[in-house]
Design a protein around this motif. Structure first.
Motif, mmCIF file in Angstrom:
data_model
loop_
_atom_site.group_PDB
_atom_site.id
_atom_site.type_symbol
_atom_site.label_atom_id
_atom_site.label_comp_id
_atom_site.label_asym_id
_atom_site.label_seq_id
_atom_site.Cartn_x
_atom_site.Cartn_y
_atom_site.Cartn_z
ATOM 1 N N PRO A 1 -13.565 -3.935 7.805
ATOM 2 C CA PRO A 1 -12.176 -3.702 7.401
ATOM 3 C C PRO A 1 -11.412 -3.011 8.529
ATOM 4 C CG PRO A 1 -13.679 -2.231 6.238
ATOM 5 C CD PRO A 1 -14.531 -3.215 6.965
ATOM 6 N N VAL A 2 -10.159 -3.368 8.647
ATOM 7 C CA VAL A 2 -9.327 -2.865 9.751
ATOM 8 C C VAL A 2 -8.510 -1.657 9.307
ATOM 9 C CG1 VAL A 2 -7.384 -3.417 11.271
ATOM 10 C CG2 VAL A 2 -9.183 -5.109 10.872
ATOM 11 N N VAL A 3 -8.462 -0.651 10.162
ATOM 12 C CA VAL A 3 -7.548 0.476 9.991
ATOM 13 C C VAL A 3 -6.529 0.393 11.124
ATOM 14 C CG1 VAL A 3 -7.257 2.972 9.890
ATOM 15 C CG2 VAL A 3 -9.321 1.933 8.943
ATOM 16 N N LEU A 4 -5.272 0.229 10.776
ATOM 17 C CA LEU A 4 -4.195 0.165 11.759
ATOM 18 C C LEU A 4 -3.570 1.550 11.881
ATOM 19 C CD1 LEU A 4 -2.328 -1.589 13.596
ATOM 20 C CD2 LEU A 4 -0.848 -1.874 11.589
ATOM 21 N N LEU A 5 -3.609 2.110 13.091
ATOM 22 C CA LEU A 5 -3.078 3.447 13.346
ATOM 23 C C LEU A 5 -1.729 3.353 14.042
ATOM 24 C CD1 LEU A 5 -6.301 5.276 14.663
ATOM 25 C CD2 LEU A 5 -5.450 5.117 12.310
ATOM 26 N N ILE A 6 -0.704 4.005 13.467
ATOM 27 C CA ILE A 6 0.655 3.961 14.012
ATOM 28 C C ILE A 6 1.086 5.373 14.382
ATOM 29 C CG2 ILE A 6 3.019 3.176 13.641
ATOM 30 C CD1 ILE A 6 1.993 1.383 11.400
ATOM 31 N N MET A 7 1.380 5.585 15.659
ATOM 32 C CA MET A 7 1.717 6.917 16.172
ATOM 33 C C MET A 7 3.172 7.278 15.907
ATOM 34 S SD MET A 7 0.675 9.638 17.392
ATOM 35 C CE MET A 7 -0.985 10.236 17.192
ATOM 36 N N GLY A 8 3.492 8.544 16.185
ATOM 37 C CA GLY A 8 4.804 9.091 15.905
ATOM 38 C C GLY A 8 5.791 8.983 17.043
ATOM 39 N N LEU A 9 6.904 9.657 16.883
ATOM 40 C CA LEU A 9 8.029 9.603 17.805
ATOM 41 C C LEU A 9 7.613 9.870 19.248
ATOM 42 C CD1 LEU A 9 11.155 9.566 18.305
ATOM 43 C CD2 LEU A 9 11.073 12.050 17.911
ATOM 44 N N GLY A 10 7.849 8.886 20.109
ATOM 45 C CA GLY A 10 7.590 9.053 21.532
ATOM 46 C C GLY A 10 6.137 9.166 21.920
ATOM 47 N N MET A 11 5.241 9.015 20.947
ATOM 48 C CA MET A 11 3.826 9.215 21.218
ATOM 49 C C MET A 11 3.129 7.877 21.440
ATOM 50 S SD MET A 11 3.572 12.442 21.212
ATOM 51 C CE MET A 11 1.802 12.733 21.130
ATOM 52 N N HIS B 1 -5.946 -1.364 6.227
ATOM 53 C CA HIS B 1 -5.553 -0.025 5.843
ATOM 54 C C HIS B 1 -4.515 0.417 6.873
ATOM 55 C CE1 HIS B 1 -8.906 0.419 3.018
ATOM 56 N NE2 HIS B 1 -9.673 -0.160 3.933
ATOM 57 N N VAL B 2 -3.379 0.927 6.436
ATOM 58 C CA VAL B 2 -2.298 1.297 7.358
ATOM 59 C C VAL B 2 -2.102 2.808 7.302
ATOM 60 C CG1 VAL B 2 0.110 0.936 7.990
ATOM 61 C CG2 VAL B 2 -1.216 -0.950 7.006
ATOM 62 N N LEU B 3 -2.223 3.433 8.454
ATOM 63 C CA LEU B 3 -2.153 4.894 8.564
ATOM 64 C C LEU B 3 -1.177 5.263 9.661
ATOM 65 C CD1 LEU B 3 -5.210 7.318 8.670
ATOM 66 C CD2 LEU B 3 -3.314 7.562 10.276
ATOM 67 N N GLY B 4 -0.236 6.151 9.353
ATOM 68 C CA GLY B 4 0.721 6.585 10.361
ATOM 69 C C GLY B 4 0.959 8.079 10.302
ATOM 70 N N VAL B 5 1.281 8.656 11.454
ATOM 71 C CA VAL B 5 1.630 10.074 11.516
ATOM 72 C C VAL B 5 3.081 10.236 11.935
ATOM 73 C CG1 VAL B 5 -0.734 10.833 12.027
ATOM 74 C CG2 VAL B 5 0.830 10.388 13.897
ATOM 75 N N SER B 6 3.776 11.171 11.282
ATOM 76 C CA SER B 6 5.158 11.496 11.600
ATOM 77 C C SER B 6 6.028 10.235 11.503
ATOM 78 C CB SER B 6 5.221 12.162 12.979
ATOM 79 O OG SER B 6 6.448 12.832 13.156
ATOM 80 N N SER C 1 -4.564 -0.053 1.882
ATOM 81 C CA SER C 1 -4.198 1.301 1.469
ATOM 82 C C SER C 1 -3.175 1.829 2.453
ATOM 83 C CB SER C 1 -5.426 2.224 1.444
ATOM 84 O OG SER C 1 -5.851 2.546 2.763
ATOM 85 N N LEU C 2 -2.441 2.851 2.008
ATOM 86 C CA LEU C 2 -1.428 3.513 2.828
ATOM 87 C C LEU C 2 -1.809 4.976 2.981
ATOM 88 C CD1 LEU C 2 1.420 3.808 4.165
ATOM 89 C CD2 LEU C 2 2.326 4.135 1.845
ATOM 90 N N THR C 3 -1.742 5.467 4.221
ATOM 91 C CA THR C 3 -1.925 6.903 4.471
ATOM 92 C C THR C 3 -0.765 7.392 5.311
ATOM 93 O OG1 THR C 3 -4.338 6.658 4.438
ATOM 94 C CG2 THR C 3 -3.446 8.696 5.357
ATOM 95 N N SER C 4 -0.031 8.359 4.784
ATOM 96 C CA SER C 4 1.139 8.930 5.455
ATOM 97 C C SER C 4 0.844 10.384 5.781
ATOM 98 C CB SER C 4 2.363 8.802 4.533
ATOM 99 O OG SER C 4 3.527 9.308 5.136
ATOM 100 N N ILE C 5 0.803 10.697 7.076
ATOM 101 C CA ILE C 5 0.420 12.038 7.526
ATOM 102 C C ILE C 5 1.587 12.718 8.232
ATOM 103 C CG2 ILE C 5 -1.174 13.361 8.970
ATOM 104 C CD1 ILE C 5 -3.203 11.118 8.665
ATOM 105 N N MET C 6 1.843 13.981 7.879
ATOM 106 C CA MET C 6 2.918 14.803 8.458
ATOM 107 C C MET C 6 4.221 14.021 8.583
ATOM 108 S SD MET C 6 1.783 15.301 12.518
ATOM 109 C CE MET C 6 0.017 15.532 12.348
ATOM 110 N N SER C 7 4.563 13.269 7.532
ATOM 111 C CA SER C 7 5.722 12.391 7.577
ATOM 112 C C SER C 7 6.712 12.743 6.473
ATOM 113 C CB SER C 7 5.263 10.935 7.486
ATOM 114 O OG SER C 7 6.308 10.044 7.820
#
Length: 303
Positions: free
Chosen positions: A24-34, A115-120, A139-145
């Motif tokens: 299974p794939v986990v897609l990681l999406i970074m935050g502003l300017g990162m 699985h989609v996971l993003g920070v900020s 699934s959705l994971t929203s961190i420090m957002s």
């Protein structure tokens, strides 16, 4: 590795490129300017060790992905004034577009669901991915957002001053000094990072890419995304919201609000966590994250 996705060039890192074993794939999406290199190696490796294929990307206008300088540099002050007055904000591109980039990356890799996971800001994009294509999201994971709802607590004034300031010069040392100051302002008081380690990491990222105009375009895209909060109630998928209780940039109330708006979402607050991902925070994120991913898969399998 560069992909052509959504009509633009997007840089990605794939832990199991060409893997046909069905991880299974986990897609990681970074935050502003990162950039994608900002994901802590320990977090990526832990997900790999747990049986996942981890895909990271540089969002448009940052890192090694395509830049949008032809769209000009937006006036952030004017955009902020219009937002405060309740007026529409016109952005060079939207978080919708950035979510489309993420989905197109999955398409280019032949991944039907992830699985989609993003920070900020990445958490905002992840929310947009889930809203645009819920059938693609395990699934959705929203961190420090945040949901982006009006009336939520704002960043501490001293943090905003650092965030909106500029490096003293364009040389590598000045850029590094600026971002060291920023990360110290938004960092986790309960999980301090060694100064030398922080400077080394920031220097490496700045050498890879430094595109302040792209950061401004991304900031205006955040400000312009005014309807997301009201749309989140329509989501119906396993959602985990993780937020630092000591976050000085996106206060904990923003995480509480996001979890409240998404039906069935689980909220995990972390004491001493600010707006960064030091080693101690990574371990506390993994504790609820891995069970969340596995439970989501089990739910999908039994559906």
């Amino acid at each position: 590795m560069k992909l052509r996705a959504n009509g633009i060039d997007i840089e990605i890192e794939d832990s199991h490129a060409g893997d046909l074993t069905g991880r299974p794939v986990v897609l990681l999406i970074m935050g502003l300017g990162m950039q994608l290199v900002a994901w802590p190696p320990a977090l990526v490796q832990s997900l790999v060790d747990a049986g996942y294929r981890v895909v990271r990307l540089d969002n448009r206008d940052i890192g090694l992905s395509q830049k949008f300088d032809h769209l000009g540099t937006p006036n952030l002050v004017w955009a902020s004034i219009r937002y405060r007055l309740g007026l529409g904000v016109k952005a060079p591109y939207a978080l919708h577009d950035m979510a489309s980039d993420a989905l197109a990356v999955l398409d280019a890799l032949g991944v039907a669901k992830a699985h989609v996971l993003g920070v900020s800001m990445g958490g905002m994009i992840a929310q947009r991915v889930a809203l645009a294509a819920p059938q693609r999201v395990l699934s959705l994971t929203s961190i420090m957002s945040s949901s982006g709802a009006r009336g939520l607590p704002q960043a501490k004034p001293q943090v905003m001053r650092v965030l909106l300031s500029r490096p003293a010069g364009k040389d590598l040392s000045s850029v590094t000094d600026h971002y060291v100051k920023l990360f110290k302002a938004i960092g986790s008081p309960g999980f301090p990072v060694d100064d030398a380690e922080l400077r080394e990491r920031i220097t490496a990222a700045a050498q890879r890419n430094f595109n302040p105009a792209g950061v401004l375009r991304q900031m205006v895209a955040i400000v312009a995304d005014s309807r997301r909060a009201s749309e989140l109630s329509g989501l119906c998928l396993p959602t985990l919201v993780i937020h630092g209780k000591a976050d000085p940039l996106v206060p904990f109330a923003c995480g509480e609000d996001t979890a409240r708006r998404i039906p069935g979402a689980t909220l995990v607050g972390i004491e001493g966590m600010g707006h960064d991902l030091p080693a101690g925070v990574v371990q506390r994120i993994l504790e609820p994250l891995v069970p969340h991913l596995k439970a989501s898969q089990a739910t999908q399998a039994n559906a």
